[in-house]
Design a protein around this motif. Structure first.
Motif, PDB file in Angstrom:
ATOM      1  N   LEU A   1       0.819  -1.199   0.000  1.00  0.00           N
ATOM      2  CA  LEU A   1       0.000   0.000   0.000  1.00  0.00           C
ATOM      3  C   LEU A   1       0.860   1.260   0.000  1.00  0.00           C
ATOM      4  N   LEU A   2       1.984   1.209   0.693  1.00  0.00           N
ATOM      5  CA  LEU A   2       2.921   2.331   0.682  1.00  0.00           C
ATOM      6  C   LEU A   2       3.496   2.540  -0.718  1.00  0.00           C
ATOM      7  N   ALA A   3       3.805   1.457  -1.412  1.00  0.00           N
ATOM      8  CA  ALA A   3       4.305   1.545  -2.791  1.00  0.00           C
ATOM      9  C   ALA A   3       3.235   2.113  -3.718  1.00  0.00           C
ATOM     10  N   ILE A   4       1.988   1.736  -3.493  1.00  0.00           N
ATOM     11  CA  ILE A   4       0.893   2.275  -4.308  1.00  0.00           C
ATOM     12  C   ILE A   4       0.743   3.768  -4.073  1.00  0.00           C
ATOM     13  N   LEU A   5       0.876   4.213  -2.826  1.00  0.00           N
ATOM     14  CA  LEU A   5       0.796   5.641  -2.529  1.00  0.00           C
ATOM     15  C   LEU A   5       1.897   6.430  -3.239  1.00  0.00           C
ATOM     16  N   VAL A   6       3.120   5.948  -3.141  1.00  0.00           N
ATOM     17  CA  VAL A   6       4.237   6.642  -3.787  1.00  0.00           C
ATOM     18  C   VAL A   6       4.058   6.642  -5.303  1.00  0.00           C
ATOM     19  N   SER A   7       3.613   5.523  -5.859  1.00  0.00           N
ATOM     20  CA  SER A   7       3.389   5.442  -7.310  1.00  0.00           C
ATOM     21  C   SER A   7       2.297   6.408  -7.754  1.00  0.00           C
ATOM     22  N   SER A   8       1.221   6.511  -6.983  1.00  0.00           N
ATOM     23  CA  SER A   8       0.163   7.439  -7.370  1.00  0.00           C
ATOM     24  C   SER A   8       0.620   8.883  -7.234  1.00  0.00           C
ATOM     25  N   GLY A   9       1.509   9.181  -6.299  1.00  0.00           N
ATOM     26  CA  GLY A   9       2.074  10.522  -6.220  1.00  0.00           C
ATOM     27  C   GLY A   9       2.905  10.851  -7.439  1.00  0.00           C
ATOM     28  N   ILE A  10       3.686   9.883  -7.899  1.00  0.00           N
ATOM     29  CA  ILE A  10       4.495  10.083  -9.106  1.00  0.00           C
ATOM     30  C   ILE A  10       3.598  10.251 -10.326  1.00  0.00           C
ATOM     31  N   VAL A  11       2.542   9.446 -10.409  1.00  0.00           N
ATOM     32  CA  VAL A  11       1.613   9.556 -11.542  1.00  0.00           C
ATOM     33  C   VAL A  11       0.942  10.923 -11.554  1.00  0.00           C
ATOM     34  N   LEU A  12       0.507  11.408 -10.397  1.00  0.00           N
ATOM     35  CA  LEU A  12      -0.097  12.739 -10.335  1.00  0.00           C
ATOM     36  C   LEU A  12       0.890  13.821 -10.767  1.00  0.00           C
ATOM     37  N   GLN A  13       2.137  13.664 -10.366  1.00  0.00           N
ATOM     38  CA  GLN A  13       3.175  14.625 -10.734  1.00  0.00           C
ATOM     39  C   GLN A  13       3.356  14.663 -12.256  1.00  0.00           C
ATOM     40  N   ILE A  14       3.420  13.501 -12.869  1.00  0.00           N
ATOM     41  CA  ILE A  14       3.610  13.439 -14.321  1.00  0.00           C
ATOM     42  C   ILE A  14       2.355  13.897 -15.064  1.00  0.00           C
ATOM     43  N   LEU A  15       1.186  13.526 -14.547  1.00  0.00           N
ATOM     44  CA  LEU A  15      -0.055  13.952 -15.196  1.00  0.00           C
ATOM     45  C   LEU A  15      -0.249  15.457 -15.143  1.00  0.00           C
ATOM     46  N   ALA A  16       0.214  16.090 -14.061  1.00  0.00           N
ATOM     47  CA  ALA A  16       0.100  17.543 -13.968  1.00  0.00           C
ATOM     48  C   ALA A  16       0.869  18.219 -15.096  1.00  0.00           C
ATOM     49  N   CYS A  17       1.896  17.569 -15.569  1.00  0.00           N
ATOM     50  CA  CYS A  17       2.679  18.125 -16.681  1.00  0.00           C
ATOM     51  C   CYS A  17       2.146  17.667 -18.038  1.00  0.00           C
TER      52      CYS A  17
ATOM     53  N   SER B   1      -2.038  17.949  -4.826  1.00  0.00           N
ATOM     54  CA  SER B   1      -2.521  16.634  -4.394  1.00  0.00           C
ATOM     55  C   SER B   1      -1.388  15.612  -4.413  1.00  0.00           C
ATOM     56  N   SER B   2      -0.451  15.758  -5.336  1.00  0.00           N
ATOM     57  CA  SER B   2       0.731  14.899  -5.341  1.00  0.00           C
ATOM     58  C   SER B   2       1.554  15.128  -4.075  1.00  0.00           C
ATOM     59  N   PHE B   3       1.675  16.375  -3.659  1.00  0.00           N
ATOM     60  CA  PHE B   3       2.387  16.697  -2.424  1.00  0.00           C
ATOM     61  C   PHE B   3       1.710  16.052  -1.217  1.00  0.00           C
ATOM     62  N   VAL B   4       0.385  16.108  -1.167  1.00  0.00           N
ATOM     63  CA  VAL B   4      -0.349  15.504  -0.052  1.00  0.00           C
ATOM     64  C   VAL B   4      -0.156  13.991  -0.042  1.00  0.00           C
ATOM     65  N   VAL B   5      -0.214  13.365  -1.208  1.00  0.00           N
ATOM     66  CA  VAL B   5      -0.034  11.909  -1.292  1.00  0.00           C
ATOM     67  C   VAL B   5       1.366  11.522  -0.830  1.00  0.00           C
ATOM     68  N   PHE B   6       2.391  12.271  -1.274  1.00  0.00           N
ATOM     69  CA  PHE B   6       3.756  11.990  -0.819  1.00  0.00           C
ATOM     70  C   PHE B   6       3.899  12.210   0.685  1.00  0.00           C
ATOM     71  N   GLY B   7       3.257  13.245   1.198  1.00  0.00           N
ATOM     72  CA  GLY B   7       3.311  13.512   2.638  1.00  0.00           C
ATOM     73  C   GLY B   7       2.683  12.403   3.456  1.00  0.00           C
ATOM     74  N   VAL B   8       1.536  11.908   3.006  1.00  0.00           N
ATOM     75  CA  VAL B   8       0.887  10.788   3.698  1.00  0.00           C
ATOM     76  C   VAL B   8       1.776   9.551   3.641  1.00  0.00           C
ATOM     77  N   ALA B   9       2.410   9.307   2.504  1.00  0.00           N
ATOM     78  CA  ALA B   9       3.291   8.137   2.369  1.00  0.00           C
ATOM     79  C   ALA B   9       4.491   8.246   3.310  1.00  0.00           C
ATOM     80  N   ILE B  10       5.074   9.435   3.417  1.00  0.00           N
ATOM     81  CA  ILE B  10       6.230   9.607   4.307  1.00  0.00           C
ATOM     82  C   ILE B  10       5.831   9.437   5.761  1.00  0.00           C
ATOM     83  N   LEU B  11       4.712  10.047   6.144  1.00  0.00           N
ATOM     84  CA  LEU B  11       4.266   9.917   7.536  1.00  0.00           C
ATOM     85  C   LEU B  11       3.905   8.470   7.864  1.00  0.00           C
ATOM     86  N   TRP B  12       3.288   7.773   6.916  1.00  0.00           N
ATOM     87  CA  TRP B  12       2.946   6.385   7.164  1.00  0.00           C
ATOM     88  C   TRP B  12       4.201   5.525   7.252  1.00  0.00           C
TER      89      TRP B  12
END
Length: 138
Positions: A18-34, A113-124
């Protein structure tokens, strides 16, 4: 009721997945924003994400308890300052780009939202690491 060793291993593997999924979705959001808006300026935020763990690795080592304390020597305070500056930069870069008209609202929303996802992943990750009884973050 104590869980068996195999059950604890299975639960830990699920948390890691689940932690890997969170980090992956943060990366996807980052790339999609561009990619969705055909504007690659929001990728500047990736620099802050790369800079963020550097002070912790260089100055703190494996002693993560000093990061949460109020006191500390000069290096611990310097580490806290650089980490805070990186976090503020992760929010400020997309906001400044939006204010200057370089990116739109959609890209800003995806960046934050990518920042929030990464933050949740780091805290978790930190919470999971504390439960396992390991001495440090890295």
């Amino acid at each position: 009721m104590a869980l068996s060793r195999s059950m604890r291993t299975c639960l830990h593997s699920g948390r890691l997945a689940l932690l890997a999924i969170l980090v992956s979705s943060g990366i996807v959001l980052q790339i999609l924003a561009c990619a969705l808006y055909n504007n690659w300026w929001p990728m500047l935020t990736v620099l802050m994400y790369l800079i963020l763990p550097m002070p912790l690795i260089f100055f703190l080592g494996s002693d993560s308890s000093s990061m949460m304390s109020n006191g500390g020597n000069g290096w611990v305070n310097f580490t806290k300052f650089l980490t805070g500056a990186s976090i503020v930069g992760s929010i400020a870069i997309p906001s400044i780009l939006k204010h200057s008209g370089v990116i739109g609202w959609g890209a800003l929303t995806m960046e934050l939202s990518s920042f929030v996802v990464f933050g949740v992943a780091i805290l978790w990750f930190l919470q999971m690491n504390g439960e396992d009884g390991y001495s440090g973050v890295f």
